[in-house]
Enzyme design. Sequence first.
Site, PDB file in Angstrom:
ATOM      1  N   SER A 147      -2.670  -1.307   9.353  1.00 53.14           N
ATOM      2  CA  SER A 147      -3.518  -1.230  10.062  1.00 53.14           C
ATOM      3  C   SER A 147      -5.243  -1.783   9.694  1.00 53.14           C
ATOM      4  O   SER A 147      -5.787  -1.971  11.024  1.00 53.14           O
ATOM      5  CB  SER A 147      -4.227   0.293  10.356  1.00 53.14           C
ATOM      6  OG  SER A 147      -4.401   0.967   9.236  1.00 53.14           O
TER       7      SER A 147
ATOM      8  N   GLY B  59       2.681  -4.213   8.759  1.00 52.41           N
ATOM      9  CA  GLY B  59       2.378  -3.405   9.307  1.00 52.41           C
ATOM     10  C   GLY B  59       1.452  -2.577   8.571  1.00 52.41           C
ATOM     11  O   GLY B  59       1.788  -1.308   8.520  1.00 52.41           O
TER      12      GLY B  59
ATOM     13  N   GLN C 174       1.252  -0.858   0.070  1.00 59.73           N
ATOM     14  CA  GLN C 174       0.246   0.263  -0.220  1.00 59.73           C
ATOM     15  C   GLN C 174       1.064   0.908  -0.084  1.00 59.73           C
ATOM     16  O   GLN C 174       0.907   2.198  -0.624  1.00 59.73           O
ATOM     17  CB  GLN C 174      -0.966  -0.008   0.884  1.00 59.73           C
ATOM     18  CG  GLN C 174      -1.484  -1.063   1.042  1.00 59.73           C
ATOM     19  CD  GLN C 174      -2.549  -1.324   2.332  1.00 59.73           C
ATOM     20  OE1 GLN C 174      -3.650  -0.720   2.754  1.00 59.73           O
ATOM     21  NE2 GLN C 174      -1.694  -2.586   3.310  1.00 59.73           N
ATOM     22  N   ASN C 175       2.044   1.223   0.186  1.00 59.44           N
ATOM     23  CA  ASN C 175       3.538   2.391   0.760  1.00 59.44           C
ATOM     24  C   ASN C 175       3.657   2.851  -1.320  1.00 59.44           C
ATOM     25  O   ASN C 175       3.595   1.833  -1.866  1.00 59.44           O
ATOM     26  CB  ASN C 175       4.210   1.811   0.973  1.00 59.44           C
ATOM     27  CG  ASN C 175       4.507   1.418   2.013  1.00 59.44           C
ATOM     28  OD1 ASN C 175       3.408   1.529   3.404  1.00 59.44           O
ATOM     29  ND2 ASN C 175       5.350   0.186   3.132  1.00 59.44           N
ATOM     30  N   VAL C 176       4.223   4.091  -0.781  1.00 56.53           N
ATOM     31  CA  VAL C 176       4.285   4.577  -2.311  1.00 56.53           C
ATOM     32  C   VAL C 176       5.958   4.949  -2.418  1.00 56.53           C
ATOM     33  O   VAL C 176       5.990   5.640  -3.093  1.00 56.53           O
ATOM     34  CB  VAL C 176       3.156   6.040  -2.365  1.00 56.53           C
ATOM     35  CG1 VAL C 176       1.677   5.794  -2.550  1.00 56.53           C
ATOM     36  CG2 VAL C 176       3.345   7.184  -2.101  1.00 56.53           C
TER      37      VAL C 176
ATOM     38  N   CYS D 119       3.518  22.264 -20.850  1.00 58.36           N
ATOM     39  CA  CYS D 119       2.417  22.820 -21.603  1.00 58.36           C
ATOM     40  C   CYS D 119       1.371  23.750 -20.686  1.00 58.36           C
ATOM     41  O   CYS D 119       0.395  24.063 -20.836  1.00 58.36           O
ATOM     42  CB  CYS D 119       1.466  21.995 -21.814  1.00 58.36           C
ATOM     43  SG  CYS D 119       0.701  20.973 -20.327  1.00 58.36           S
TER      44      CYS D 119
ATOM     45  N   HIS E 256      -1.583   1.372  -4.262  1.00 53.90           N
ATOM     46  CA  HIS E 256      -1.673   2.910  -4.219  1.00 53.90           C
ATOM     47  C   HIS E 256      -1.193   3.773  -5.193  1.00 53.90           C
ATOM     48  O   HIS E 256      -0.782   4.728  -4.752  1.00 53.90           O
ATOM     49  CB  HIS E 256      -2.234   2.901  -2.661  1.00 53.90           C
ATOM     50  CG  HIS E 256      -3.686   2.868  -1.955  1.00 53.90           C
ATOM     51  ND1 HIS E 256      -3.261   2.868  -0.744  1.00 53.90           N
ATOM     52  CD2 HIS E 256      -4.001   1.664  -2.532  1.00 53.90           C
ATOM     53  CE1 HIS E 256      -4.330   1.872  -0.125  1.00 53.90           C
ATOM     54  NE2 HIS E 256      -4.708   1.389  -1.237  1.00 53.90           N
TER      55      HIS E 256
ATOM     56  N   ASN F 202       3.007  -6.708  13.079  1.00 51.51           N
ATOM     57  CA  ASN F 202       2.470  -5.646  13.594  1.00 51.51           C
ATOM     58  C   ASN F 202       2.398  -5.205  15.062  1.00 51.51           C
ATOM     59  O   ASN F 202       3.246  -5.836  15.666  1.00 51.51           O
ATOM     60  CB  ASN F 202       0.645  -5.360  13.566  1.00 51.51           C
ATOM     61  CG  ASN F 202       0.892  -3.766  13.673  1.00 51.51           C
ATOM     62  OD1 ASN F 202       0.822  -3.050  14.312  1.00 51.51           O
ATOM     63  ND2 ASN F 202      -0.203  -3.460  12.040  1.00 51.51           N
TER      64      ASN F 202
HETATM   65  N1  APR Z   1       6.339  -2.182  12.454  1.00 49.36           N
HETATM   66  C1  APR Z   1       5.691  -2.891  11.599  1.00 49.36           C
HETATM   67  N2  APR Z   1       4.363  -2.159  11.874  1.00 49.36           N
HETATM   68  C2  APR Z   1       4.328  -0.779  12.629  1.00 49.36           C
HETATM   69  C3  APR Z   1       5.288  -0.515  12.586  1.00 49.36           C
HETATM   70  C4  APR Z   1       6.749  -0.706  12.869  1.00 49.36           C
HETATM   71  N3  APR Z   1       8.082  -0.530  13.251  1.00 49.36           N
HETATM   72  N4  APR Z   1       5.085   1.144  13.653  1.00 49.36           N
HETATM   73  C5  APR Z   1       3.901   0.971  13.167  1.00 49.36           C
HETATM   74  N5  APR Z   1       3.504  -0.384  12.613  1.00 49.36           N
HETATM   75  C6  APR Z   1       1.525  -0.392  12.539  1.00 49.36           C
HETATM   76  C7  APR Z   1       0.730   0.510  13.511  1.00 49.36           C
HETATM   77  O1  APR Z   1       0.287  -0.566  14.379  1.00 49.36           O
HETATM   78  C8  APR Z   1      -0.385  -0.210  12.350  1.00 49.36           C
HETATM   79  O2  APR Z   1      -1.153  -0.815  12.580  1.00 49.36           O
HETATM   80  O3  APR Z   1       1.607  -0.080  10.820  1.00 49.36           O
HETATM   81  C9  APR Z   1       0.295  -0.491  10.334  1.00 49.36           C
HETATM   82  C10 APR Z   1       0.327   1.495   9.698  1.00 49.36           C
HETATM   83  O4  APR Z   1      -0.876   1.384   9.886  1.00 49.36           O
HETATM   84  P1  APR Z   1      -1.138   2.742   8.839  1.00 49.36           P
HETATM   85  O5  APR Z   1      -0.933   4.208   9.107  1.00 49.36           O
HETATM   86  O6  APR Z   1      -2.720   3.241   8.889  1.00 49.36           O
HETATM   87  O7  APR Z   1      -1.053   2.621   7.699  1.00 49.36           O
HETATM   88  P2  APR Z   1      -1.633   1.756   6.019  1.00 49.36           P
HETATM   89  O8  APR Z   1      -2.814   0.665   6.828  1.00 49.36           O
HETATM   90  O9  APR Z   1      -0.036   1.396   5.519  1.00 49.36           O
HETATM   91  O10 APR Z   1      -2.683   2.354   5.839  1.00 49.36           O
HETATM   92  C11 APR Z   1      -3.095   2.367   4.610  1.00 49.36           C
HETATM   93  O11 APR Z   1      -4.441   4.591   4.085  1.00 49.36           O
HETATM   94  O12 APR Z   1      -4.168   6.811   4.262  1.00 49.36           O
HETATM   95  C12 APR Z   1      -4.634   5.600   3.168  1.00 49.36           C
HETATM   96  O13 APR Z   1      -3.546   5.227   1.266  1.00 49.36           O
HETATM   97  C13 APR Z   1      -2.584   4.506   2.490  1.00 49.36           C
HETATM   98  O14 APR Z   1      -1.770   3.258   1.963  1.00 49.36           O
HETATM   99  C14 APR Z   1      -2.535   3.991   3.511  1.00 49.36           C
HETATM  100  C15 APR Z   1      -3.721   3.035   3.808  1.00 49.36           C
END
Ligand code: APR
Length: 250
Positions: free
Chosen positions: A190, A188, A102-104, A151, A120, A214
Amino acid sequence: MLDLIQRAAKDLARAKNVVALTGAGISVESGIPPFRGKGGVWEKFDPMEYASIEAFMADPVKVWNVLIREMKEIIDRARPNDGHMGLARLAQMGMLKTIITQNVDGLHQLAGGAEVIEFHGNFAWHRCLDCGEKRRTGEIDLAVIPPRCRCGGIYRPEVIFFGEMIPSYCLMRSKQVSSQCDAMLVVGTSATVQPAAYMPVIAKRNGATIIEINTEPSPLTREISDYLLRGGAGEVMNAIVAELEEIRRQ
Ligand code: APR
Protein backbone atom coordinates in the site's frame (compact mmCIF):
# COMPACT_ATOMS: atom_id res chain seq x y z
CA MET A 1 -3.59 -5.97 -19.59
CA LEU A 2 -1.75 -8.20 -22.10
CA ASP A 3 0.02 -5.21 -23.64
CA LEU A 4 1.17 -4.11 -20.16
CA ILE A 5 2.41 -7.66 -19.46
CA GLN A 6 4.36 -7.54 -22.72
CA ARG A 7 5.66 -4.05 -21.84
CA ALA A 8 6.78 -5.28 -18.37
CA ALA A 9 8.53 -8.32 -19.88
CA LYS A 10 10.36 -6.10 -22.38
CA ASP A 11 11.35 -3.60 -19.65
CA LEU A 12 12.66 -6.43 -17.44
CA ALA A 13 14.48 -8.15 -20.33
CA ARG A 14 16.19 -4.87 -21.19
CA ALA A 15 17.09 -3.99 -17.56
CA LYS A 16 20.56 -4.71 -16.22
CA ASN A 17 19.80 -4.48 -12.50
CA VAL A 18 16.28 -5.28 -11.27
CA VAL A 19 15.20 -4.90 -7.63
CA ALA A 20 11.80 -5.79 -6.13
CA LEU A 21 10.00 -4.15 -3.22
CA THR A 22 7.27 -6.37 -1.78
CA GLY A 23 4.54 -5.97 0.81
CA ALA A 24 1.83 -8.03 2.47
CA GLY A 25 -0.17 -8.30 -0.77
CA ILE A 26 2.29 -10.80 -2.26
CA SER A 27 1.60 -13.19 0.65
CA VAL A 28 -2.22 -12.91 0.59
CA GLU A 29 -2.43 -15.90 -1.80
CA SER A 30 -0.44 -17.88 0.79
CA GLY A 31 -3.22 -17.33 3.34
CA ILE A 32 -1.58 -14.44 5.20
CA PRO A 33 -4.00 -11.50 5.52
CA PRO A 34 -2.80 -8.03 4.52
CA PHE A 35 -2.73 -5.17 7.06
CA ARG A 36 -4.86 -2.67 5.11
CA GLY A 37 -7.72 -2.91 2.65
CA LYS A 38 -10.08 -5.87 2.32
CA GLY A 39 -9.60 -8.34 5.19
CA GLY A 40 -6.77 -6.24 6.62
CA VAL A 41 -5.49 -7.01 10.13
CA TRP A 42 -5.59 -3.30 11.02
CA GLU A 43 -9.31 -3.30 10.19
CA LYS A 44 -9.71 -5.53 13.31
CA PHE A 45 -6.96 -4.28 15.59
CA ASP A 46 -5.47 -0.83 16.16
CA PRO A 47 -1.77 -1.21 15.20
CA MET A 48 -0.75 1.32 17.85
CA GLU A 49 -2.50 -0.79 20.50
CA TYR A 50 -1.01 -4.12 19.38
CA ALA A 51 1.98 -3.60 17.09
CA SER A 52 3.95 -0.79 18.73
CA ILE A 53 6.95 -1.44 20.96
CA GLU A 54 5.31 0.65 23.69
CA ALA A 55 2.20 -1.54 23.62
CA PHE A 56 4.31 -4.70 23.76
CA MET A 57 6.41 -3.50 26.69
CA ALA A 58 3.31 -2.25 28.55
CA ASP A 59 1.34 -5.48 28.13
CA PRO A 60 3.24 -8.35 26.49
CA VAL A 61 0.48 -10.82 27.45
CA LYS A 62 -2.14 -8.88 25.45
CA VAL A 63 0.11 -8.50 22.39
CA TRP A 64 1.16 -12.15 22.58
CA ASN A 65 -2.41 -13.39 22.96
CA VAL A 66 -4.08 -11.15 20.37
CA LEU A 67 -1.47 -10.66 17.65
CA ILE A 68 1.61 -12.82 17.93
CA ARG A 69 -0.03 -16.18 18.63
CA GLU A 70 -2.35 -15.75 15.61
CA MET A 71 0.56 -14.61 13.39
CA LYS A 72 2.59 -17.68 14.42
CA GLU A 73 -0.25 -20.10 13.49
CA ILE A 74 -0.82 -18.41 10.10
CA ILE A 75 2.86 -18.12 9.18
CA ASP A 76 3.64 -21.71 10.29
CA ARG A 77 1.07 -22.93 7.71
CA ALA A 78 2.07 -20.57 4.89
CA ARG A 79 4.01 -21.63 1.80
CA PRO A 80 5.32 -19.49 -1.11
CA ASN A 81 2.72 -18.79 -3.84
CA ASP A 82 3.15 -18.01 -7.57
CA GLY A 83 4.05 -14.42 -6.70
CA HIS A 84 7.09 -15.47 -4.64
CA MET A 85 7.95 -18.23 -7.11
CA GLY A 86 7.71 -15.80 -10.03
CA LEU A 87 10.29 -13.48 -8.42
CA ALA A 88 12.49 -16.52 -7.67
CA ARG A 89 12.22 -17.51 -11.37
CA LEU A 90 13.33 -14.01 -12.43
CA ALA A 91 16.34 -14.41 -10.12
CA GLN A 92 17.15 -17.82 -11.64
CA MET A 93 16.93 -16.20 -15.10
CA GLY A 94 19.52 -13.67 -13.88
CA MET A 95 16.91 -10.88 -14.09
CA LEU A 96 16.44 -10.02 -10.43
CA LYS A 97 19.15 -9.50 -7.85
CA THR A 98 17.54 -8.24 -4.66
CA ILE A 99 14.15 -8.29 -2.97
CA ILE A 100 13.45 -5.65 -0.34
CA THR A 101 10.52 -7.09 1.60
CA GLN A 102 8.36 -5.51 4.28
CA ASN A 103 7.03 -8.99 5.10
CA VAL A 104 8.19 -11.02 8.08
CA ASP A 105 6.89 -14.40 6.83
CA GLY A 106 10.16 -15.68 5.32
CA LEU A 107 8.37 -16.82 2.13
CA HIS A 108 10.84 -15.14 -0.26
CA GLN A 109 13.67 -17.06 1.41
CA LEU A 110 11.69 -20.31 1.05
CA ALA A 111 11.12 -19.53 -2.65
CA GLY A 112 14.86 -18.85 -3.03
CA GLY A 113 16.85 -17.08 -5.74
CA ALA A 114 17.51 -13.50 -4.74
CA GLU A 115 19.17 -11.62 -1.90
CA VAL A 116 16.34 -10.78 0.57
CA ILE A 117 16.47 -7.64 2.72
CA GLU A 118 13.99 -8.02 5.60
CA PHE A 119 13.10 -4.36 6.08
CA HIS A 120 10.77 -5.03 9.02
CA GLY A 121 12.69 -7.94 10.50
CA ASN A 122 11.32 -11.45 10.55
CA PHE A 123 9.05 -13.73 12.50
CA ALA A 124 11.31 -16.77 12.19
CA TRP A 125 13.24 -15.86 15.38
CA HIS A 126 12.42 -14.59 18.85
CA ARG A 127 14.81 -12.88 21.27
CA CYS A 128 14.85 -12.71 25.09
CA LEU A 129 14.32 -9.13 26.28
CA ASP A 130 16.69 -9.70 29.21
CA CYS A 131 19.62 -11.83 28.06
CA GLY A 132 19.19 -11.48 24.28
CA GLU A 133 19.15 -15.25 23.67
CA LYS A 134 17.61 -16.03 20.24
CA ARG A 135 15.28 -18.98 19.63
CA ARG A 136 13.60 -20.21 16.44
CA THR A 137 9.89 -19.33 16.61
CA GLY A 138 8.98 -22.99 16.05
CA GLU A 139 10.81 -23.91 19.29
CA ILE A 140 8.91 -21.40 21.44
CA ASP A 141 6.47 -23.12 23.82
CA LEU A 142 3.17 -21.22 23.71
CA ALA A 143 1.73 -23.16 26.69
CA VAL A 144 2.75 -20.20 28.85
CA ILE A 145 2.03 -16.64 27.61
CA PRO A 146 4.21 -14.66 27.43
CA PRO A 147 6.83 -17.33 26.69
CA ARG A 148 9.94 -16.93 28.78
CA CYS A 149 13.61 -17.68 28.33
CA ARG A 150 15.53 -19.90 30.78
CA CYS A 151 16.75 -16.69 32.42
CA GLY A 152 13.13 -15.63 33.07
CA GLY A 153 13.09 -12.91 30.43
CA ILE A 154 10.18 -12.53 27.97
CA TYR A 155 10.63 -13.53 24.33
CA ARG A 156 9.78 -10.99 21.63
CA PRO A 157 9.63 -11.65 17.86
CA GLU A 158 12.52 -10.28 15.76
CA VAL A 159 10.05 -8.08 13.86
CA ILE A 160 10.33 -4.29 13.82
CA PHE A 161 7.43 -2.94 15.87
CA PHE A 162 5.99 0.51 15.18
CA GLY A 163 8.19 2.97 17.07
CA GLU A 164 11.39 0.99 16.44
CA MET A 165 14.20 1.89 14.05
CA ILE A 166 14.76 -0.02 10.81
CA PRO A 167 18.03 -1.98 11.26
CA SER A 168 20.73 0.34 9.86
CA TYR A 169 22.16 -2.36 7.57
CA CYS A 170 18.72 -2.95 5.99
CA LEU A 171 18.11 0.76 5.48
CA MET A 172 21.58 1.41 4.02
CA ARG A 173 21.52 -1.66 1.74
CA SER A 174 17.95 -0.91 0.56
CA LYS A 175 18.84 2.68 -0.33
CA GLN A 176 21.96 1.44 -2.11
CA VAL A 177 20.22 -1.16 -4.30
CA SER A 178 17.27 1.21 -4.94
CA SER A 179 19.65 3.92 -6.19
CA GLN A 180 21.53 1.47 -8.44
CA CYS A 181 18.67 -0.42 -10.10
CA ASP A 182 17.32 0.41 -13.57
CA ALA A 183 13.98 -1.33 -12.95
CA MET A 184 11.99 -1.88 -9.74
CA LEU A 185 9.05 -4.28 -9.38
CA VAL A 186 6.77 -2.98 -6.59
CA VAL A 187 4.51 -5.87 -5.60
CA GLY A 188 1.62 -5.90 -3.12
CA THR A 189 2.31 -2.86 -0.99
CA SER A 190 0.00 0.00 0.00
CA ALA A 191 3.13 2.18 0.05
CA THR A 192 1.88 3.91 3.21
CA VAL A 193 4.69 3.09 5.66
CA GLN A 194 7.99 4.97 5.56
CA PRO A 195 10.85 4.62 4.94
CA ALA A 196 10.07 1.43 2.94
CA ALA A 197 7.70 3.31 0.65
CA TYR A 198 10.50 5.75 -0.21
CA MET A 199 12.61 3.13 -1.99
CA PRO A 200 10.64 3.39 -5.28
CA VAL A 201 11.05 7.18 -5.08
CA ILE A 202 14.85 6.75 -4.83
CA ALA A 203 14.80 4.31 -7.76
CA LYS A 204 12.61 6.62 -9.85
CA ARG A 205 14.87 9.58 -9.14
CA ASN A 206 17.77 7.53 -10.51
CA GLY A 207 15.94 6.85 -13.76
CA ALA A 208 14.61 3.34 -12.99
CA THR A 209 11.41 2.04 -14.58
CA ILE A 210 8.89 1.43 -11.78
CA ILE A 211 6.55 -1.49 -12.50
CA GLU A 212 3.76 -1.79 -9.92
CA ILE A 213 1.74 -4.99 -9.34
CA ASN A 214 -1.28 -4.57 -7.10
CA THR A 215 -5.00 -5.36 -7.00
CA GLU A 216 -5.60 -1.63 -6.28
CA PRO A 217 -3.81 1.62 -7.13
CA SER A 218 -1.50 2.93 -4.37
CA PRO A 219 -0.08 6.42 -3.63
CA LEU A 220 2.82 5.46 -5.94
CA THR A 221 0.58 4.71 -8.92
CA ARG A 222 0.07 8.24 -10.24
CA GLU A 223 3.32 9.91 -9.26
CA ILE A 224 6.05 7.26 -9.25
CA SER A 225 5.01 4.05 -11.04
CA ASP A 226 5.46 3.97 -14.81
CA TYR A 227 2.45 1.67 -14.96
CA LEU A 228 0.28 -0.53 -12.75
CA LEU A 229 -0.37 -4.17 -13.62
CA ARG A 230 -3.71 -4.44 -11.81
CA GLY A 231 -4.28 -7.99 -10.56
CA GLY A 232 -3.22 -10.66 -8.07
CA ALA A 233 0.54 -11.02 -7.64
CA GLY A 234 0.53 -14.73 -8.49
CA GLU A 235 -1.45 -14.41 -11.71
CA VAL A 236 0.50 -11.33 -12.91
CA MET A 237 3.91 -12.85 -12.10
CA ASN A 238 2.94 -16.05 -13.96
CA ALA A 239 2.03 -13.97 -17.02
CA ILE A 240 5.26 -11.91 -16.89
CA VAL A 241 7.46 -15.01 -16.51
CA ALA A 242 5.65 -16.76 -19.40
CA GLU A 243 6.17 -13.68 -21.61
CA LEU A 244 9.87 -13.47 -20.65
CA GLU A 245 10.41 -17.15 -21.44
CA GLU A 246 8.75 -16.52 -24.82
CA ILE A 247 11.15 -13.58 -25.49
CA ARG A 248 14.14 -15.76 -24.55
CA ARG A 249 13.02 -18.48 -26.98
CA GLN A 250 13.00 -16.00 -29.89
N1 APR B 1 -1.85 -9.34 -5.10
C1 APR B 1 -1.25 -8.13 -5.15
N2 APR B 1 -1.53 -7.12 -4.29
C2 APR B 1 -2.44 -7.37 -3.33
C3 APR B 1 -3.12 -8.62 -3.21
C4 APR B 1 -2.78 -9.63 -4.16
N3 APR B 1 -3.35 -10.85 -4.14
N4 APR B 1 -3.97 -8.55 -2.15
C5 APR B 1 -3.83 -7.32 -1.62
N5 APR B 1 -2.93 -6.61 -2.34
C6 APR B 1 -2.44 -5.24 -2.10
C7 APR B 1 -3.43 -4.29 -1.47
O1 APR B 1 -4.16 -3.60 -2.49
C8 APR B 1 -2.50 -3.32 -0.72
O2 APR B 1 -2.08 -2.26 -1.57
O3 APR B 1 -1.40 -5.38 -1.15
C9 APR B 1 -1.28 -4.19 -0.39
C10 APR B 1 -1.20 -4.58 1.08
O4 APR B 1 -0.99 -3.40 1.81
P1 APR B 1 -0.69 -3.49 3.38
O5 APR B 1 -1.60 -4.47 4.00
O6 APR B 1 -0.65 -2.09 3.90
O7 APR B 1 0.77 -4.14 3.46
P2 APR B 1 2.17 -3.41 3.37
O8 APR B 1 2.16 -2.38 2.29
O9 APR B 1 3.18 -4.48 3.30
O10 APR B 1 2.27 -2.69 4.80
C11 APR B 1 3.50 -2.09 5.12
O11 APR B 1 2.76 -1.76 7.39
O12 APR B 1 1.66 -2.56 9.23
C12 APR B 1 2.90 -2.36 8.69
O13 APR B 1 4.84 -3.54 9.21
C13 APR B 1 3.62 -3.66 8.52
O14 APR B 1 5.17 -4.27 6.77
C14 APR B 1 3.87 -3.74 7.03
C15 APR B 1 3.78 -2.29 6.58
